[in-house]
Design an enzyme around this catalytic site. Structure first.
Site, PDB file in Angstrom:
ATOM      1  N   PHE A   2       0.849  -1.182   0.000  1.00 14.96           N
ATOM      2  CA  PHE A   2       0.000   0.000   0.000  1.00 14.96           C
ATOM      3  C   PHE A   2       0.892   1.243   0.000  1.00 14.96           C
ATOM      4  CE2 PHE A   2      -2.730   3.210   1.984  1.00 14.96           C
ATOM      5  CZ  PHE A   2      -3.862   3.088   1.188  1.00 14.96           C
ATOM      6  N   ASP A  24       1.900  -5.605   8.089  1.00 14.87           N
ATOM      7  CA  ASP A  24       0.764  -4.698   7.999  1.00 14.87           C
ATOM      8  C   ASP A  24      -0.476  -5.586   7.902  1.00 14.87           C
ATOM      9  OD1 ASP A  24      -1.394  -3.225   7.040  1.00 14.87           O
ATOM     10  OD2 ASP A  24      -0.111  -1.839   5.911  1.00 14.87           O
ATOM     11  N   ARG A  79     -13.211  -4.439  -6.504  1.00 17.72           N
ATOM     12  CA  ARG A  79     -12.938  -5.098  -5.211  1.00 17.72           C
ATOM     13  C   ARG A  79     -14.226  -5.327  -4.446  1.00 17.72           C
ATOM     14  NH1 ARG A  79      -8.591  -2.502  -1.197  1.00 17.72           N
ATOM     15  NH2 ARG A  79     -10.371  -1.104  -0.984  1.00 17.72           N
ATOM     16  N   TYR A 125     -10.634   0.710  10.904  1.00 11.46           N
ATOM     17  CA  TYR A 125     -11.877   1.198  10.279  1.00 11.46           C
ATOM     18  C   TYR A 125     -12.356   0.313   9.134  1.00 11.46           C
ATOM     19  CZ  TYR A 125      -8.100   3.590   7.737  1.00 11.46           C
ATOM     20  OH  TYR A 125      -6.938   3.890   7.082  1.00 11.46           O
ATOM     21  N   LYS A 126     -11.605  -0.762   8.877  1.00 12.76           N
ATOM     22  CA  LYS A 126     -12.035  -1.684   7.821  1.00 12.76           C
ATOM     23  C   LYS A 126     -12.923  -2.764   8.471  1.00 12.76           C
ATOM     24  CE  LYS A 126      -7.857  -0.763   5.109  1.00 12.76           C
ATOM     25  NZ  LYS A 126      -8.459   0.012   4.008  1.00 12.76           N
TER      26      LYS A 126
END
Lengths: 411, 411
Positions: free
Chosen positions: A124, A196, A370, A221-222
């Protein structure tokens, strides 16, 4: 699709987690497949935030700090349970970007004299930027080796590697990397690993303790549904605590936070990874959001997640040949994370066109669609329905509608 | 006290800001003199947080990011107005500790080749810790010179100074330092200044643009009443934006946040100081809290603040000789910040004993009582009443009650 509604209904009837959907305040009728970007609102959040604002802040004022001070490590322990680690090894606070920077430098300082910070060229962006920034400050060299080749590369060339920093799941393709294998290879080379876990925590059994992982950073927050920009966390294995030398030497990580003189002396344990004053409203929301994980085992999450992603792939496989979607995510269960990505040149327009159809997912340039499947609020019927609507959007070329053209960098 | 209730009533009757108290949800009957630690709840906050949770997060979900993305710089502009700077120069996010670290390194990189990071030996601990950490990473040397001597020292020894980092107000004594003088001396020496405005923003006209200040960092949970741990901010004068090279190179500070490849390229303007995903609930609360500053000029805040602190000192001066309180804060208005500190060996116990008397203030070891006077919700009658109750606590030695003994490091 030969796969019938009855198949989906049967799978949902057998689903032991079906009732957990009530723990989320999902908009009626919405199929939400973007919880790997922003988790939906858990019903437990608003009452907790209300209590914090109206009682703790309004009435108790500064006295509430006695409770708030403990939140970073108390909430950390709750997340630790989902990471497969014991208490006292996770601290919550700051953004993922800040945690990555702090932990990368802390990790490199555990292996002084070594020159290489190893990471994934497809990591990322913020992970790559922070690796470059940390390396520049420490005079190290960033070497980029894809996760799939990392274990082999470490075995051959790992002698000068201080830190190997990898994602547990590729945020684009949904591929789950070999946590055990890369960790072992890093250790054999004398390096430490920094995982990560943003796209794994809350949906996969990461088992960081069992895999002997040194350090990990993740967002909340995912899948954890902590709310927009809810604070990130850092895991550091207890064996590293005493040597962990972090550059963000904030007053709350000091052994005596209210000391007024003298140099920085890090607190014992994971408390040294707490930096400045935590954003309490966001942290309280996260604490409450974690209630959705009560009475569920990580293995149950994984079983349901794999069932959903397998069912999605099966539905996509049964679509007519044209328009063709390439399933980018590995079909082997042991190599699949919590989301599935499809390739199509009109990915962006298709995702936009799905929104008015009541399906929210997202796209990643240039050509990936996605779909994230949270085992606590997505059903097999949702999965089947989303593929049917996607096919309708594709077949009727709704994605060519000017309403669905790219208009913003944030779109 | 010869100063009568009538004096206080007259001053309050003349107070043009008296009505602003209604903008805060203060507990009934409480005299709150700790807004320089944690500001009380503004009435505008709860509705804004409710809207963010129930509409933006619950219903609009990821679509809300179009709005949220703009918050760090939009709220930054609102704070900029209180700093006396034009728009596009303030970004909000992260904790004060993190902002200090990031900005100290960015500041030092504006003056490459210079070896000294100059700061105050009595600076707030996190400022000193971060200066040491930044200096260690950059190979610089921290030199500590008290703020009162900084301008003279810079004139004599400033040639090797990269950054002069000072607080606008001493957090212990309430002394207001010479922002214009130290800034000018730093510039004459070829250095940049970084002001910590935590104890000044929202109560003083800082006039950072007029004083040609380079950089500033501040918190928002004190006078700005943004809530517990509400995000900090950074100001960077526009002339430095292009050269500003910050170590916290997060994805949101990138020129193209959703770029998926390539190196870190900082955004134009102050947007490069935005780091990772902002804690939205805390940021929204801050945004709403700033509504209390609508229709008030910074000069009015300062006039009322000076009137309150002068009246407090006058009341203390009129107390009987024993027990004796030493007024630590300068009596000259131009050297006084927004709070007043008294010295007494039983400071801690006295502040604790004041709480059940309906007065909240705080203490700082070893012997300081701190009283913060927010011009928007503290009245002259509150001031008089608090001194009267303090005198009662002191005269009757209530501070010796075991209930008010120190029990916790956070007490």
């Amino acid at each position: 699709m030969p796969t019938t509604r009855t198949d989906a209904e049967r799978l949902d009837a057998e689903d032991v987690l079906a009732g957990f959907r009530e723990r989320f305040a999902l908009p009626p009728g919405l199929i939400y497949l973007d919880g790997n970007s922003l988790g939906p609102l858990p019903t437990s959040v608003a009452p907790a935030v209300h209590e914090t604002i109206h009682r703790q802040w309004r009435e108790d004022l500064v006295r509430s700090w006695v409770d708030w001070m403990e939140l970073p490590t108390r909430v950390g322990d709750r997340i630790g349970a989902l990471l497969g680690v014991g208490p006292g090894q996770v601290a919550v606070g700051d953004s993922t970007s800040v945690q990555l920077f702090n932990t990368l430098i802390g990790a490199a300082r555990l292996r002084p004299g070594r020159q290489v910070l190893l990471t994934d060229p497809r990591h990322f962006p913020t992970d790559r930027y922070m690796a470059e920034s940390a390396a520049r400050l420490l005079g190290l060299r960033v070497v980029e080796v894809p996760a799939g080749e990392a274990a082999g590369w470490l075995a051959r060339n790992g002698r000068d590697v201080a830190v190997a920093a990898y994602p547990v799941v590729d945020y684009r393709t949904g591929e789950l990397w070999d946590i055990a294998g890369i960790t072992a290879a890093a250790h054999d080379a004398g390096a430490v690993v920094l995982w990560d876990v943003c796209h794994g925590v809350g949906v996969l059994p990461l088992e960081l303790a069992r895999h002997d992982v040194d350090l990990a950073v993740g967002c909340t927050y995912k899948y954890l549904s902590g709310g927009p920009g809810s604070p990130a966390f850092v895991y550091a294995a207890e064996r590293h605590h005493q040597a962990l030398d972090l550059p963000l030497a904030g007053w709350l990580g000091h052994v005596t936070p209210f000391a007024t003189g003298g140099p920085y002396l890090p607190a014992a344990g994971i408390a040294r990874a707490v930096v400045g004053t935590p954003a309490i409203l966001s942290l309280v929301a996260l604490d409450a959001a974690l209630d959705v994980y009560r009475d569920v085992a990580v293995e149950q999450l994984r079983d349901k997640s794999l069932s959903l992603t397998a069912f999605f792939i099966r539905c996509v496989d049964e679509l007519p040949d044209e328009p063709a979607f390439e399933v980018v995510t590995p079909r082997a269960a042991e190599r699949r994370g919590g989301h599935v990505s499809l390739r199509h040149e009109h990915a962006y327009g298709m995702i936009r066109a799905l929104m008015p159809q009541g399906v929210v997912a997202d796209s990643r340039p240039p050509d990936l669609l996605r779909f994230g499947f949270h085992p606590l609020y997505v059903s097999h019927q949702d999965v089947r329905e989303s593929v049917e609507r996607l096919w309708r959007v594709a077949e009727t070329k709704q994605y060519t509608d000017p309403r669905f053209a790219r208009t913003s960098a944030y779109g």
